[in-house]
Design an enzyme around this catalytic site. Structure first.
Site, mmCIF file in Angstrom:
data_model
loop_
_atom_site.group_PDB
_atom_site.id
_atom_site.type_symbol
_atom_site.label_atom_id
_atom_site.label_comp_id
_atom_site.label_asym_id
_atom_site.label_seq_id
_atom_site.Cartn_x
_atom_site.Cartn_y
_atom_site.Cartn_z
ATOM 1 N N HIS A 1 0.850 -1.196 0.000
ATOM 2 C CA HIS A 1 0.000 0.000 0.000
ATOM 3 C C HIS A 1 0.883 1.242 0.000
ATOM 4 O O HIS A 1 2.105 1.161 0.159
ATOM 5 C CB HIS A 1 -0.899 0.014 1.246
ATOM 6 C CG HIS A 1 -0.115 0.099 2.523
ATOM 7 N ND1 HIS A 1 0.515 -1.006 3.090
ATOM 8 C CD2 HIS A 1 0.181 1.152 3.331
ATOM 9 C CE1 HIS A 1 1.139 -0.637 4.196
ATOM 10 N NE2 HIS A 1 0.962 0.663 4.361
ATOM 11 N N ASP B 1 0.998 5.326 1.773
ATOM 12 C CA ASP B 1 0.515 5.923 3.018
ATOM 13 C C ASP B 1 -0.363 7.151 2.836
ATOM 14 O O ASP B 1 -0.961 7.616 3.802
ATOM 15 C CB ASP B 1 1.698 6.282 3.917
ATOM 16 C CG ASP B 1 2.280 5.063 4.610
ATOM 17 O OD1 ASP B 1 1.658 3.995 4.535
ATOM 18 O OD2 ASP B 1 3.368 5.184 5.220
ATOM 19 N N ARG C 1 6.391 -9.169 16.702
ATOM 20 C CA ARG C 1 7.169 -8.102 16.053
ATOM 21 C C ARG C 1 6.634 -6.757 16.510
ATOM 22 O O ARG C 1 5.460 -6.437 16.304
ATOM 23 C CB ARG C 1 7.048 -8.245 14.538
ATOM 24 C CG ARG C 1 7.667 -7.135 13.683
ATOM 25 C CD ARG C 1 7.191 -7.355 12.257
ATOM 26 N NE ARG C 1 7.803 -6.509 11.252
ATOM 27 C CZ ARG C 1 7.337 -5.325 10.878
ATOM 28 N NH1 ARG C 1 6.263 -4.813 11.488
ATOM 29 N NH2 ARG C 1 7.930 -4.641 9.920
#
Length: 750
Positions: free
Chosen positions: A563, A565, A643
């Site tokens: 994608h 931003d 993570r």
């Protein structure tokens, strides 16, 4: 005791409202109670009818009367609400159970209500039917619609100057109105147009005084600076109080709730409205003046110094520091004035040179209100359901602010990047180094760097996420927003601040979150060659994504799809900068906190099968890039483990800066620092400049000046900029962008 107190309250109710019913008109709304509102509606309607019939003189008469009736109506509302709040607060409680705080609250509320009913009936101010009928008229008046009619009516009767001022006043509220801009050009090009006499017909006293004070400042007439800005402060605080009182009106949104929910819902609606008042009041001739209220104290500190009143200069500096605790210029000036006065920090000196009381009260109230709204937004958002039939009722409706232009930036960096530690300002001392450049990453405006944080700091932030992160945060509670094989959790600055204020979170860890994100912002500025103060935080999110226990080892999906931003990536490769994309985002950064997981590599890619480069996360490693279509990216599957990272988005548009950071600065400083700012904080001492032999006056516009800049036009100067050319229309304040932005319901997380 409680029963006796309750009976007393019932007696108060009975007696008060019986008096109303016997000595005055019945409590139910009668036709003649709505005379004022009906008169306003009728007058405005007659004015529009006269306009349609080309009865220009009658149009002017009715529209001008409409404006006067509306101003009188609002003044009477303010009078009643102010008078009754004060009377209810000053009356001696009649209840005998002082420890029953709930009952005491309702006694005060009922006294206030009783007074309001009497006052509004006396002033012929209806509170229900007539106001509801006039709501659309009120909206048009607030949008300056009567001036749309008046500009042409005045022109038709030959009053060119009034036509110009009417068009000008309308444009200040509606800067993108194409027809009115054309009319304004036409009027100002006519023979006899006196551009120096164009007036804002809705100018307020505090605005006029501010401009006069600025004009005196430009002329170095510091006595006049003091006189005008002191008066401007008086009228500003009065105007803001009136604005806040006008927020206590009708509330018809939301479902039917029980008593407590209804009170809380209406109160929150009103509180959101009150928080809009500083923005509404900060416009000067159509353009928002940055940092409007604090700037008064900036002018005053320098003017008082120039006329030899160093004590008052010191207090003005201390007052400015309430709003911007880390402002280097004010910390420097404070040290300078302190040395001139020979202050040693004794108790009497601290009281004598404390910040001004009106600002202390203002900042304390503003901080408390922001904290309460942050608590509401954080806690009640999670109670919403997708099924309206199962709505719990905790809506706390937002409001339309009525703001006519963009919200301005905080001139000093303290609001945007509040609490910048010394470490965050000396990146070169942290051995930050580029490990992958545009060449290795195969694209423009992108890099990877190491050294933004050490192992202890990473561990502290992971612990912060463990203590406070919320599953599905930023995705309307969806625990697995992108893949069913992972769970997502996040912590925003706003939620962290609320939890600190409740004593749940450790201040130092939240401070560290601000510090490490500051380092990221500073390195973005350094790498891309951006001026200090040009880059604003837009959104900061401490995030973790964890592989589910049943996640297959041979996963081929992505943890986060490819994608961009600030635009919506289409299947044909185009990227559309439109809602719901966060189009104001200009740069992005991710600072990683760990590497004890499998998978989870950050990728720059055109799509899933066209990967340009991959970056393996580790503690203190940052990936930074411009936020547009040139840097589409994603995250490979986290196959095992957890993570964590600090995801940060930046904007060059001050209207979309992350306002929670200002609240964080106030809360982390603590109320004691707000109340008594006569001593610099440890950060302030580190940032304060060494004391020079004399003050150095610099007049160019940029953060960090001892004296205010002189570039703000006075009222006269501003009017002289008005010309009949197209250049004026395209370059002056009428062309301000009016975007209010989109609600950050769903954040695109990295």
């Amino acid at each position: 005791m409680a029963k006796r107190g309750f009976r007393t309250l019932v007696i108060l109710l009975s007696v008060g409202f019986v008096i109303l019913k016997t000595d005055e008109e019945p409590l139910t709304v009668q036709a003649d109670d709505a005379v004022r509102e009906e008169s306003l509606v009728n007058t405005y309607t007659q004015g529009k009818q006269a306009y349609a019939k080309e009865q220009w003189t009658s149009c002017i008469e009715h529209m001008e009367n409409t404006l006067q009736l509306f101003k009188r109506h609002r003044a009477q509302l303010v009078h009643c609400r102010s008078k009754c709040h004060q009377e209810a607060s000053n009356q001696t409680p009649m209840l005998v159970s002082p420890n029953d705080h709930q009952l005491s609250f309702y006694e005060k509320t009922i006294r206030d209500t009783l007074c309001l009913v009497k006052c509004q009936r006396k002033e012929k101010l209806d509170t229900r039917d007539a106001v509801a009928a006039a709501r659309s008229v009120h909206t048009e008046i607030l949008d300056r619609k009567p001036y749309d009619y008046l500009q042409l009516c005045y022109y038709k009767v030959g009053d060119l100057q009034s036509a110009i001022s009417s068009a000008y006043t309308f444009l200040l509220q509606n800067p993108d109105h194409v027809v009115m801009k054309s009319n304004f050009r036409f009027y100002t090009s006519r023979e006899g147009a006196q551009l120096q006499h164009i007036r804002n017909l809705e100018a307020q006293p505090y605005q006029e005084l501010f401009l006069k004070g600025n004009d005196a400042y430009n002329k170095k007439d510091y006595d006049e600076v003091v006189t005008n800005f002191e008066q401007a402060l008086h009228f500003y605080y009065k105007a803001e109080e009136e604005c806040r009182l006008l927020c206590e009106g009708h509330f018809e949104k939301g479902p039917t709730l029980d008593l407590t929910m209804t009170i809380a819902n209406h109160f929150t609606y009103s509180l959101r409205c009150k928080q809009q008042c500083p923005k509404k009041l900060s416009y000067l001739y159509g353009e928002q003046y940055d940092d409007y209220l604090p700037s008064h104290y900036h002018y005053l500190q320098y003017a008082y110094y120039q006329i030899g009143q160093v004590e008052k200069a010191y207090r003005a500096v201390s007052t400015h520091l309430l709003f911007h605790p880390n402002n280097e210029v004010m910390l420097h000036n404070k040290d300078y004035y302190s040395a001139r006065l020979g202050l040693t920090g004794g108790h009497q000196q601290l009281e004598m040179f404390a910040p001004r009381e009106e600002a202390v009260s203002y900042v304390q109230r503003d901080t408390d209100e922001k904290l309460l709204l942050a608590f509401i937004d954080t806690n009640f958002h999670s109670l919403k359901t997708k099924d309206p039939n199962q709505d719990l009722g905790y809506q706390f409706e937002d409001i339309e602010s009525g703001q006519s232009g963009p919200m301005g930036p905080d001139r000093d960096r303290a609001d945007n990047g509040a609490f910048q530690s010394k470490a965050s300002k000396t990146l070169h001392q942290r051995n930050v180094s580029i490990i992958m450049s545009e060449t290795e990453l195969e694209g423009k405006n992108r890099f990877a760097a190491d050294g933004l944080g050490d192992s202890n700091e990473c561990d502290q932030l992971i612990q912060l996420a463990t203590e406070a992160a919320v599953h599905g945060d930023g995705y309307n509670g969806r625990t697995s927003p992108h893949t069913k094989f992972e769970t997502f959790e996040g912590l925003t600055i706003g939620r962290a601040v609320v939890l600190v204020s409740l004593g749940i979170l450790n201040k130092s860890r939240v401070q560290l979150l601000l510090d490490i994100s500051d380092r990221g912002r500073n390195y973005i500025e350094e790498y891309f060659g951006l001026d200090k103060g040009q880059v604003y935080f837009s959104y900061t999110h401490l995030v973790c994504r964890t592989a589910r226990a049943d996640s297959p080892a041979n996963r081929s999906d992505l943890s986060h799809p490819v994608h961009a931003d600030n635009c919506i990536l289409m299947k044909d490769g185009r990227c559309r900068k439109e809602k719901p994309a966060y189009t104001w985002r200009d740069y992005s950064a991710i600072i990683y906190l760990n590497d004890d997981f499998d998978g989870g590599e950050f990728i720059f890619a055109k799509d899933k099968d066209n990967i340009q480069a991959s970056v393996r996360p580790k503690c203190g490693r940052m990936v930074g890039f411009s936020a547009g279509q040139e840097n589409t990216h994603g995250v490979k599957a986290v196959r095992k483990g957890r993570r964590c990272a600090v995801a940060i988005w930046f904007t060059l548009d001050h209207k979309h800066r992350e306002r929670e950071r200002f609240l964080a600065a106030q809360v982390l400083l603590g109320h004691s620092s707000i109340v008594n700012n006569t001593k610099s904080t440890s950060d302030g001492q580190e940032e304060a400049k060494s004391l020079p032999n004399k003050l150095t006056v610099k007049t160019e516009r940029s953060p960090g000046k001892v004296a205010p800049d002189r570039s703000l036009p006075s009222e006269t100067d501003h009017r002289r900029t008005v010309t009949a050319t197209d250049d004026f229309v395209t370059n002056n304040a009428f062309q301000l962008e009016r975007s209010r932005g989109y609600a950050d319901d769903e954040h695109v997380e990295l």
